[in-house]
Write a protein that holds these residues in place. Structure first.
Motif, PDB file in Angstrom:
ATOM      1  N   GLY A  48     131.994 127.190  40.632  1.00 48.07           N
ATOM      2  CA  GLY A  48     131.955 126.401  39.405  1.00 48.07           C
ATOM      3  C   GLY A  48     133.137 125.479  39.201  1.00 48.07           C
ATOM      4  O   GLY A  48     133.236 124.839  38.149  1.00 48.07           O
ATOM      5  N   ILE A  49     134.024 125.382  40.181  1.00 46.95           N
ATOM      6  CA  ILE A  49     135.217 124.540  39.989  1.00 46.95           C
ATOM      7  C   ILE A  49     134.856 123.048  39.921  1.00 46.95           C
ATOM      8  O   ILE A  49     135.222 122.371  38.954  1.00 46.95           O
ATOM      9  N   PRO A  50     134.136 122.482  40.897  1.00 46.92           N
ATOM     10  CA  PRO A  50     133.727 121.079  40.738  1.00 46.92           C
ATOM     11  C   PRO A  50     132.695 120.962  39.609  1.00 46.92           C
ATOM     12  O   PRO A  50     131.885 121.876  39.402  1.00 46.92           O
ATOM     13  N   ARG A  51     132.693 119.864  38.920  1.00 43.34           N
ATOM     14  CA  ARG A  51     131.815 119.678  37.759  1.00 43.34           C
ATOM     15  C   ARG A  51     130.341 119.887  38.092  1.00 43.34           C
ATOM     16  O   ARG A  51     129.590 120.503  37.320  1.00 43.34           O
ATOM     17  N   LEU A  52     129.914 119.402  39.273  1.00 45.01           N
ATOM     18  CA  LEU A  52     128.510 119.523  39.688  1.00 45.01           C
ATOM     19  C   LEU A  52     128.315 120.589  40.764  1.00 45.01           C
ATOM     20  O   LEU A  52     127.255 120.652  41.387  1.00 45.01           O
ATOM     21  N   GLY A  53     129.321 121.395  40.977  1.00 44.80           N
ATOM     22  CA  GLY A  53     129.197 122.464  41.958  1.00 44.80           C
ATOM     23  C   GLY A  53     129.328 121.989  43.394  1.00 44.80           C
ATOM     24  O   GLY A  53     129.913 120.931  43.669  1.00 44.80           O
ATOM     25  N   TRP A  54     128.778 122.776  44.308  1.00 39.96           N
ATOM     26  CA  TRP A  54     128.860 122.514  45.748  1.00 39.96           C
ATOM     27  C   TRP A  54     127.478 122.176  46.292  1.00 39.96           C
ATOM     28  O   TRP A  54     126.509 122.905  46.036  1.00 39.96           O
ATOM     29  N   VAL A  55     127.397 121.106  47.065  1.00 37.95           N
ATOM     30  CA  VAL A  55     126.147 120.720  47.722  1.00 37.95           C
ATOM     31  C   VAL A  55     126.314 120.906  49.227  1.00 37.95           C
ATOM     32  O   VAL A  55     127.233 120.349  49.834  1.00 37.95           O
ATOM     33  N   ASN A  56     125.432 121.700  49.816  1.00 41.59           N
ATOM     34  CA  ASN A  56     125.506 122.043  51.235  1.00 41.59           C
ATOM     35  C   ASN A  56     124.480 121.246  52.033  1.00 41.59           C
ATOM     36  O   ASN A  56     123.308 121.178  51.654  1.00 41.59           O
TER      37      ASN A  56
END
Length: 312
Positions: free
Chosen positions: A96-104
């Motif tokens: 949850g650190i980046p505003r939009l989460g992580w995209v793999n």
């Protein structure tokens, strides 16, 4: 859009380049620590680290996303994290650190082949179609909702290296398009549907050839483990690496592992399997470099030890 890019091997470099070329503000790169490479075990930056250095991007070297690394990521105030073959788990607290989460960006058609080696397992399983997807990283292993998909035909002669090379390029475009769509608020992830399958990380054991298996299964095994960890067999207790081979359907009278070396200017090396024969194209004898099978065969013929060669 402030982007953290996480990746390590060469296959991830195309995605980093694509994001930079498409105008994304890649504020930092997260990659694994320098690793010993080659016979002299020289500490060497990952391909992604080397490319980030060329681009002048801040580099976070970490094999584990622990609390100090999470704090560094948090300080970047990123909008999103894009991850391609980083080689480590992202803990739940970091998601949850980046505003939009992580995209793999993952090189399979999820839910098929979740895990570390999807392309390799797809080839070994005899899949005719594979592809790549972008999905939202969540707590489960490659289980998050999917944003985008592309497909790729697997040619019978494709090695894992060949296929990964193509998917790295087409997948980089998919990743860039996904980030653009999310930035615009135009993308919604769709839940994965269907039965999942697991692609464990390959080890040296996965590369061992079972000559009792049918020729087609052996060919897929070799292609799926090329270039890494490499396919291999033994003769007289010594290990030989074997490159991609050709079917020899005209040879049906060889026992599994039995080697037939023909004479002439272009010697032919055929090995028996559980079905028909297979013809070697490349072989790496112990202590030598990979060579054409015909060159190796000429040396065997000259030494007069043809009858002693049998693979197990």
């Amino acid at each position: 859009m402030r982007v953290l890019f996480a990746g390590t091997p060469q296959v991830a470099v195309a995605s980093l380049d694509q994001l930079v070329n498409d105008g994304f503000n890649v504020v930092a790169v997260l990659t694994r620590e320098d690793a010993p490479i080659g016979r002299k075990r020289v500490l060497t930056p990952s391909p992604v680290a080397a490319r980030a250095a060329e681009l002048g991007i801040e580099i976070i070297h970490a094999n584990k996303i622990d609390v100090p690394v999470q704090e560094r990521i948090s300080a970047l105030e990123t909008d999103i994290a894009a991850i391609v073959a980083y080689g480590g788990l992202v803990p739940e607290k970091a998601l949850g650190i980046p505003r939009l989460g992580w995209v793999n960006l993952h090189f399979s058609l999820l839910p098929a082949w979740r895990g570390a080696a999807p392309v390799q397992h797809s080839i070994m399983a005899g899949d005719e179609i594979t592809g790549a997807v972008t999905f939202q990283l969540e707590k489960g292993l490659d289980t998050g909702p999917v944003f985008g998909t592309l497909t790729e035909t697997i040619d019978p002669a494709d090695t894992a290296g060949d296929l990964l090379g193509r998917l790295a390029v087409s997948g980089s475009v998919l990743l860039s398009q996904t980030l653009s769509g999310l930035d615009a608020g135009a993308l919604v992830g769709l839940p994965q549907r269907g039965e999942g399958s697991y692609a464990h990380k390959l080890t040296l054991v996965d590369g061992r050839i079972d000559w009792n298996a049918p020729a087609l299964a052996i060919r897929r095994r070799i292609n799926g483990t090329t270039p890494d960890p490499g396919a291999w067999t033994e003769s007289e207790g010594q290990r030989f690496k074997i490159g991609p081979l050709l079917p020899a359907v005209d040879v049906v009278d060889l026992a599994p592992g039995q080697v037939l070396i023909t004479g002439g200017k272009k010697p032919r090396v055929v090995v028996g399997t559980g079905s028909h024969g297979v013809e070697l194209a490349l072989v790496q004898p112990p202590g030598k470099k990979m060579m054409n099978a015909a060159d190796w065969a000429r040396g065997i013929l000259a030494s007069g030890t043809v009858d002693e060669v049998k693979f197990a």
